[in-house]
Design an enzyme around this catalytic site. Sequence first.
Site, PDB file in Angstrom:
ATOM      1  N   MET A 276      98.287 -42.749 -38.753  1.00 39.82           N
ATOM      2  CA  MET A 276      97.953 -41.490 -38.099  1.00 39.82           C
ATOM      3  C   MET A 276      98.973 -40.373 -38.345  1.00 39.82           C
ATOM      4  SD  MET A 276      95.091 -42.276 -36.890  1.00 39.82           S
ATOM      5  CE  MET A 276      94.662 -40.999 -35.721  1.00 39.82           C
TER       6      MET A 276
ATOM      7  N   LEU B 198     100.469 -37.368 -41.364  1.00 38.42           N
ATOM      8  CA  LEU B 198     100.371 -36.754 -42.687  1.00 38.42           C
ATOM      9  C   LEU B 198     101.509 -37.302 -43.542  1.00 38.42           C
ATOM     10  CD1 LEU B 198      99.654 -32.925 -42.312  1.00 38.42           C
ATOM     11  CD2 LEU B 198      98.227 -34.667 -43.422  1.00 38.42           C
TER      12      LEU B 198
ATOM     13  N   GLY C 169      93.814 -52.065 -37.075  1.00 43.22           N
ATOM     14  CA  GLY C 169      94.034 -52.812 -38.316  1.00 43.22           C
ATOM     15  C   GLY C 169      92.820 -53.509 -38.897  1.00 43.22           C
ATOM     16  N   SER C 170      91.605 -53.079 -38.525  1.00 42.26           N
ATOM     17  CA  SER C 170      90.438 -53.799 -39.067  1.00 42.26           C
ATOM     18  C   SER C 170      90.281 -53.564 -40.569  1.00 42.26           C
ATOM     19  CB  SER C 170      89.156 -53.425 -38.315  1.00 42.26           C
ATOM     20  OG  SER C 170      88.731 -52.125 -38.639  1.00 42.26           O
ATOM     21  N   ASN C 171      90.652 -52.392 -41.062  1.00 37.95           N
ATOM     22  CA  ASN C 171      90.600 -52.174 -42.521  1.00 37.95           C
ATOM     23  C   ASN C 171      91.650 -53.015 -43.239  1.00 37.95           C
ATOM     24  OD1 ASN C 171      88.557 -50.075 -43.525  1.00 37.95           O
ATOM     25  ND2 ASN C 171      89.352 -49.135 -41.640  1.00 37.95           N
TER      26      ASN C 171
ATOM     27  N   HIS D  70      88.704 -42.417 -44.701  1.00 38.73           N
ATOM     28  CA  HIS D  70      88.356 -41.487 -43.630  1.00 38.73           C
ATOM     29  C   HIS D  70      86.915 -41.752 -43.194  1.00 38.73           C
ATOM     30  CE1 HIS D  70      88.559 -37.884 -41.236  1.00 38.73           C
ATOM     31  NE2 HIS D  70      87.386 -37.531 -41.720  1.00 38.73           N
TER      32      HIS D  70
HETATM   33  C1  GRF Z   1      89.217 -46.081 -39.433  1.00 41.15           C
HETATM   34  O1  GRF Z   1      88.045 -45.529 -38.887  1.00 41.15           O
HETATM   35  C2  GRF Z   1      89.696 -45.261 -40.598  1.00 41.15           C
HETATM   36  O2  GRF Z   1      88.659 -44.685 -41.322  1.00 41.15           O
HETATM   37  C3  GRF Z   1      90.525 -44.195 -39.938  1.00 41.15           C
HETATM   38  O3  GRF Z   1      91.162 -44.843 -38.876  1.00 41.15           O
HETATM   39  C4  GRF Z   1      90.394 -45.965 -38.465  1.00 41.15           C
HETATM   40  C5  GRF Z   1      91.291 -47.151 -38.534  1.00 41.15           C
HETATM   41  O4  GRF Z   1      90.680 -48.310 -38.046  1.00 41.15           O
HETATM   42  N1  GRF Z   1      91.432 -43.593 -40.890  1.00 41.15           N
HETATM   43  P1  GRF Z   1      91.380 -49.712 -38.277  1.00 41.15           P
HETATM   44  O5  GRF Z   1      92.773 -49.608 -37.673  1.00 41.15           O
HETATM   45  O6  GRF Z   1      91.409 -49.982 -39.746  1.00 41.15           O
HETATM   46  O7  GRF Z   1      90.535 -50.699 -37.525  1.00 41.15           O
END
Ligand code: GRF
Length: 207
Positions: A92, A94, A13-15, A111
């Site tokens: 994760m 589709l 969940g860092s994004n 991505h």
């Molecule tokens: C990130 O590298 C994103 O690009 C990919 O999955 C990862 C998720 O990381 N789709 P986080 O859970 O947001 O830390």
Amino acid sequence: MKQKVGVLASGRGSNFEALLHHERTGFFQNIEIACLIVDQPQAGALEIAQRYGVPAYTLLRKDFSSKEAFEQAIAHTLDLHGVSWVVLAGYMRLVGPTLLDKYPQRILNIHPALLPSFPGLHAQRQALEYGVKVSGCTVHFVDSGMDTGPIIVQRCVPVLPNDTEETLSARILEQEHQAYAHALKAVTERPWRIEGRVVRFLDETKE
Ligand code: GRF
């Protein structure tokens, strides 16, 4: 009133957290993050939602008889919060027709590679093994393919001679956290249309 964003995640969940940070510091004019849905009970994103006071839901694929029923449950949850934009942040799976048809050109993904290179799993490892000298991240609209939709923002980073999957991933992740916020801001604040598969920002002069 601000448009509502729903975030789907499966892991760390860092994004998601980076988007929340941008939201809370006033970066977005037109949107607010309304809810989180995860498909893994252990997802770190759940703790982040709790810390930021964002309503969070866990929906497990195994509790539904079909992908369609699973996505209908997701759509129902998003509807509870009046969501009009869906952001995949390490989700994760589709996305199937149920969600794609409900949110046309309103689902974003990030991505960790410069698409169309290295789609799918372990993009950073793929880039290292291929021997590219630059990599990066891509924010794109989601279509029915695997990491194939129209590109909104890309950022690049160098691949260094001693890089491991971990060091390269960390360098890319730092860019991801900026790129995702900028892409979401751009599509919710600027005029754009998709020409072919090109996302054209209409306030940008053509060369
Ligand atoms: C990130 O590298 C994103 O690009 C990919 O999955 C990862 C998720 O990381 N789709 P986080 O859970 O947001 O830390």
